[in-house]
Design a protein around this motif. Structure first.
Motif, mmCIF file in Angstrom:
data_model
loop_
_atom_site.group_PDB
_atom_site.id
_atom_site.type_symbol
_atom_site.label_atom_id
_atom_site.label_comp_id
_atom_site.label_asym_id
_atom_site.label_seq_id
_atom_site.Cartn_x
_atom_site.Cartn_y
_atom_site.Cartn_z
ATOM 1 N N TYR A 1 -7.501 3.232 6.992
ATOM 2 C CA TYR A 1 -7.963 4.531 6.480
ATOM 3 C C TYR A 1 -9.486 4.504 6.483
ATOM 4 N N PRO A 2 -10.193 5.546 6.905
ATOM 5 C CA PRO A 2 -9.713 6.917 7.183
ATOM 6 C C PRO A 2 -9.382 7.191 8.648
ATOM 7 N N SER A 3 -9.430 6.170 9.511
ATOM 8 C CA SER A 3 -9.082 6.407 10.918
ATOM 9 C C SER A 3 -7.680 6.994 11.021
ATOM 10 N N VAL A 4 -6.768 6.459 10.201
ATOM 11 C CA VAL A 4 -5.417 7.021 10.092
ATOM 12 C C VAL A 4 -5.388 7.839 8.814
ATOM 13 N N THR A 5 -5.283 9.141 8.971
ATOM 14 C CA THR A 5 -5.301 10.031 7.808
ATOM 15 C C THR A 5 -3.984 9.954 7.029
ATOM 16 N N LEU A 6 -3.972 10.553 5.843
ATOM 17 C CA LEU A 6 -2.751 10.595 5.036
ATOM 18 C C LEU A 6 -1.634 11.296 5.788
ATOM 19 N N LYS A 7 -1.968 12.390 6.460
ATOM 20 C CA LYS A 7 -0.973 13.135 7.226
ATOM 21 C C LYS A 7 -0.391 12.282 8.351
ATOM 22 N N THR B 1 -2.893 12.033 -2.746
ATOM 23 C CA THR B 1 -3.686 13.156 -2.251
ATOM 24 C C THR B 1 -4.951 12.572 -1.613
ATOM 25 N N ASP B 2 -5.578 13.363 -0.733
ATOM 26 C CA ASP B 2 -6.823 12.912 -0.101
ATOM 27 C C ASP B 2 -7.891 12.623 -1.142
ATOM 28 N N SER B 3 -7.930 13.429 -2.182
ATOM 29 C CA SER B 3 -8.936 13.244 -3.231
ATOM 30 C C SER B 3 -8.729 11.924 -3.964
ATOM 31 N N LYS B 4 -7.476 11.623 -4.274
ATOM 32 C CA LYS B 4 -7.173 10.384 -4.990
ATOM 33 C C LYS B 4 -7.507 9.157 -4.132
ATOM 34 N N LEU C 1 -0.965 2.697 0.337
ATOM 35 C CA LEU C 1 -2.320 2.399 0.802
ATOM 36 C C LEU C 1 -2.749 1.087 0.175
ATOM 37 N N PHE C 2 -3.033 0.127 1.020
ATOM 38 C CA PHE C 2 -3.456 -1.196 0.545
ATOM 39 C C PHE C 2 -4.972 -1.203 0.417
ATOM 40 N N ILE C 3 -5.475 -1.592 -0.791
ATOM 41 C CA ILE C 3 -6.922 -1.667 -1.030
ATOM 42 C C ILE C 3 -7.257 -3.102 -1.410
#
Length: 412
Positions: free
Chosen positions: A60-66, A4-7, A28-30
């Motif tokens: 991210y966030p340039s490329v959103t989850l969607k 989720t965006d929040s997570k 998502l690689f951190i």
């Protein structure tokens, strides 16, 4: 579980790298804490042709989850068709790089960099300034393979409308050279500039004004002797007919290039129009002028420094202004005119060999086998020619008094 965006926003770098999965191979690689500018990024793990591969979708966030999920689905569709999404992305990036390197400006700069190796610094800078002022602002971002004759004609007419028809023709010529270079490097199929030959008004080449009557040349030399301006400008004008180099080469003369012992002035190719070194034999009269000038400027870099700053060469208008002050119009004589005087009288009056004259004028000269002369070719003969020339000018100078032979009186 899906992300989720929040997570994603709450996820912070830790001592270890993290991979937050969204399913279907997308995660998502951190990067771990302290790894500089590295940021969160979307990656997709997939298999094709029996091999596991990795596609970096974007940060991210340039490329959103969607957007990341959409990229995952598009990648899956490609995989089903046997297309490798990672290789496809690399190919697109390569195409973008190639497109950028094939724009008119990029190709022109590439051509200029190659050609500049055979040009003087001054001529190289002049060509680039023309391109930057007249070509790049209008068609610089156009892929050279898509440049149309009508587009170039529009550029040329802009230059023509400024009253610079000669510059427009010169720009067409240079653009033709760029296009031929593009043909040779596989970027375009042909040079279309010949198609524009009659699209611009004809331009008649203007030759530099010069005096070739020996009597009038003598009167000009006496006028120079009587010039009442600065000593440096007078010395430059007195030396000019003896060495008959180009005005730009004369005003950029440096003391480090003058060898009094050998009676030679060695001009490096970086200062010459054709990029080749030139040795100018110095007659006894030239040596006398230079030694007098050395008393004034010998501690500086330039033989003929600017009146405003000794760290710069004399202005390119200094000799022209001196001519105007003596009442000589630009339609009657210019600094370049000394070259025409020497070319004509050395041949027609003194009977010197044309190849020696042309070589001393720094024109392209080849021997009977087609080999280009180097700077030392026929140097003894050229030294004799230059001394004979100086002696001849001395005879012309001494044959009478200062008489106004131009459109204005020298005393005005």
């Amino acid at each position: 579980m899906a992300l989720t965006d929040s997570k994603i926003r709450q996820a912070k770098p830790t001592e270890k790298t993290q991979k937050l999965s969204d399913g279907g191979g997308l995660y998502l690689f951190i990067p771990k804490a302290g790894e500089g500018k590295r940021t969160k990024s979307w990656r997709l793990k997939y298999r094709i042709g029996g091999k596991e591969k990795l596609l970096t979708i974007g940060p991210y966030p340039s490329v959103t989850l969607k957007a990341a999920r959409k990229a995952r689905e598009e990648a899956k569709d490609m995989i089903l068709e046997g297309i490798d999404p990672s290789q496809t992305k690399k190919n697109k990036k390569l195409e973008q790089i190639q497109t950028l390197s094939n724009h008119v400006e990029a190709v022109a700069r590439e051509w200029h960099e190659q050609q500049a190796q055979n040009w003087s610094e001054g001529y190289s800078a002049k060509v680039l300034r023309s391109l930057e002022a007249n070509l790049f602002p209008y068609v610089g971002t156009v892929p050279i393979s898509q440049l149309l004759p009508t587009q170039l004609l529009g550029v040329l007419r802009k230059v023509e409308q400024r009253g610079a028809l000669e510059s427009a023709h010169r720009l067409k010529q240079v653009t033709g050279q760029i296009l031929r270079y593009a043909v040779a490097t596989g970027r375009v199929k042909r040079d279309f500039t010949p198609d524009l030959k009659k699209a611009l008004p004809a331009h008649r080449k203007q030759h530099f004004p010069a005096i070739t009557d020996p009597v009038i040349v003598g009167q000009l030399l006496r006028m120079i002797d009587g010039y009442e301006g600065t000593a440096t400008v007078r010395a430059a004008m007195k030396l000019a007919p003896l060495v008959f180099v180009r005005p730009n080469e004369l005003r950029h003369a440096e003391w480090s290039e003058i060898n009094f012992g050998a009676a030679e002035w060695k001009i490096p190719g970086s200062k010459m129009k054709m990029g080749e070194d030139l040795i100018v034999p110095l007659s006894s009269q030239s040596i006398e002028i230079l030694k007098e000038q050395q008393l004034l400027t010998g501690n500086w870099q330039y033989v003929f420094p600017s009146a405003r700053s000794p760290r710069r060469p004399m202005s390119d208008n200094a000799i022209l202004s001196a001519f105007r002050n003596m009442g000589i119009e630009k339609t009657e004589m210019t600094g370049h005119g000394f070259r025409a005087i020497a070319r004509t009288l050395l041949d027609e009056v003194l009977g010197e060999r044309v190849d020696l004259i042309e070589h001393q004028l720094a024109h392209a000269v080849k021997d009977s086998l087609g080999r280009a002369y180097n700077r030392t070719t026929h140097l003894p003969q050229r030294k004799k020619m230059m001394q004979r020339w100086a002696d001849y000018l001395g005879v012309l100078r001494s044959n009478g008094q200062v008489v106004s032979i131009f459109s204005k009186a020298a005393t005005e």
